[in-house]
Scaffold this active site. Sequence first.
Site, PDB file in Angstrom:
ATOM      1  N   ASN A 193      42.338  33.596  43.013  1.00  0.00           N
ATOM      2  CA  ASN A 193      42.594  34.416  41.833  1.00  0.00           C
ATOM      3  C   ASN A 193      44.076  34.671  41.566  1.00  0.00           C
ATOM      4  O   ASN A 193      44.423  35.614  40.861  1.00  0.00           O
ATOM      5  CB  ASN A 193      41.836  35.739  41.934  1.00  0.00           C
ATOM      6  CG  ASN A 193      40.351  35.531  42.112  1.00  0.00           C
ATOM      7  OD1 ASN A 193      39.796  35.902  43.143  1.00  0.00           O
ATOM      8  ND2 ASN A 193      39.699  34.884  41.157  1.00  0.00           N
TER       9      ASN A 193
ATOM     10  N   LEU B  75      48.066  37.458  38.641  1.00  0.00           N
ATOM     11  CA  LEU B  75      46.706  37.607  39.154  1.00  0.00           C
ATOM     12  C   LEU B  75      45.665  37.535  38.061  1.00  0.00           C
ATOM     13  O   LEU B  75      45.893  38.003  36.949  1.00  0.00           O
ATOM     14  CB  LEU B  75      46.553  38.978  39.822  1.00  0.00           C
ATOM     15  CG  LEU B  75      47.249  39.139  41.142  1.00  0.00           C
ATOM     16  CD1 LEU B  75      48.471  39.984  40.977  1.00  0.00           C
ATOM     17  CD2 LEU B  75      46.307  39.765  42.114  1.00  0.00           C
ATOM     18  N   CYS B  76      44.525  37.011  38.419  1.00  0.00           N
ATOM     19  CA  CYS B  76      43.344  37.071  37.570  1.00  0.00           C
ATOM     20  C   CYS B  76      42.439  38.129  38.206  1.00  0.00           C
ATOM     21  O   CYS B  76      41.705  37.857  39.155  1.00  0.00           O
ATOM     22  CB  CYS B  76      42.660  35.712  37.515  1.00  0.00           C
ATOM     23  SG  CYS B  76      41.242  35.710  36.407  1.00  0.00           S
ATOM     24  N   LEU B  77      42.573  39.355  37.728  1.00  0.00           N
ATOM     25  CA  LEU B  77      41.839  40.494  38.292  1.00  0.00           C
ATOM     26  C   LEU B  77      41.339  41.341  37.133  1.00  0.00           C
ATOM     27  O   LEU B  77      42.133  41.783  36.291  1.00  0.00           O
ATOM     28  CB  LEU B  77      42.760  41.303  39.217  1.00  0.00           C
ATOM     29  CG  LEU B  77      42.182  42.546  39.869  1.00  0.00           C
ATOM     30  CD1 LEU B  77      41.003  42.212  40.777  1.00  0.00           C
ATOM     31  CD2 LEU B  77      43.251  43.285  40.663  1.00  0.00           C
TER      32      LEU B  77
ATOM     33  N   SER C  11      35.990  33.196  38.402  1.00  0.00           N
ATOM     34  CA  SER C  11      37.140  33.289  37.501  1.00  0.00           C
ATOM     35  C   SER C  11      38.396  32.803  38.216  1.00  0.00           C
ATOM     36  O   SER C  11      39.327  33.564  38.433  1.00  0.00           O
ATOM     37  CB  SER C  11      37.292  34.750  37.058  1.00  0.00           C
ATOM     38  OG  SER C  11      38.400  34.909  36.233  1.00  0.00           O
TER      39      SER C  11
END
Length: 151
Positions: free
Chosen positions: A80, A87-89, A120
């Site tokens: 992520n 970040l992909c959060l 994701s």
Amino acid sequence: MSTTARRRLMRDFKRMQQDPPAGVSASPVSDNVMLWNAVIIGPADTPFEDGTFKLVLSFDEQYPNKPPLVKFVSTMFHPNVYANGELCLDILQNRWSPTYDVAAILTSIQSLLNDPNNASPANAEAAQLHRENKKEYVRRVRKTVEDSWES
């Protein structure tokens, strides 16, 4: 100039000092409360254990109604985390709430380290290894941990 965002960030900083969450630390850079340096220690009993991962948090005047931009400065091999450190959060995007403070952001990132969201992925290679070849994934993460000691 005291804005809502700046007052809130000073409150977040005070809270971080008075009740610091385990394994994370953060503070504003000396002359700019809108820019923070942070460190996350890799959680025990995970491949990230003993890592010292540096991040930068950039806030704008819409905080806390808008999340900060958070980037790893340290190299990070994680499903992520994009190559540029972003970040992909979900809580930094569509799941953001003004109730989140700096401590909540950092502890969420810390827990994401060992519990990635493979649905994701920001790093397709890391996501694939995490799903299909745990041994190689762990080897790559351990290399990231070692690299974190030198930066």
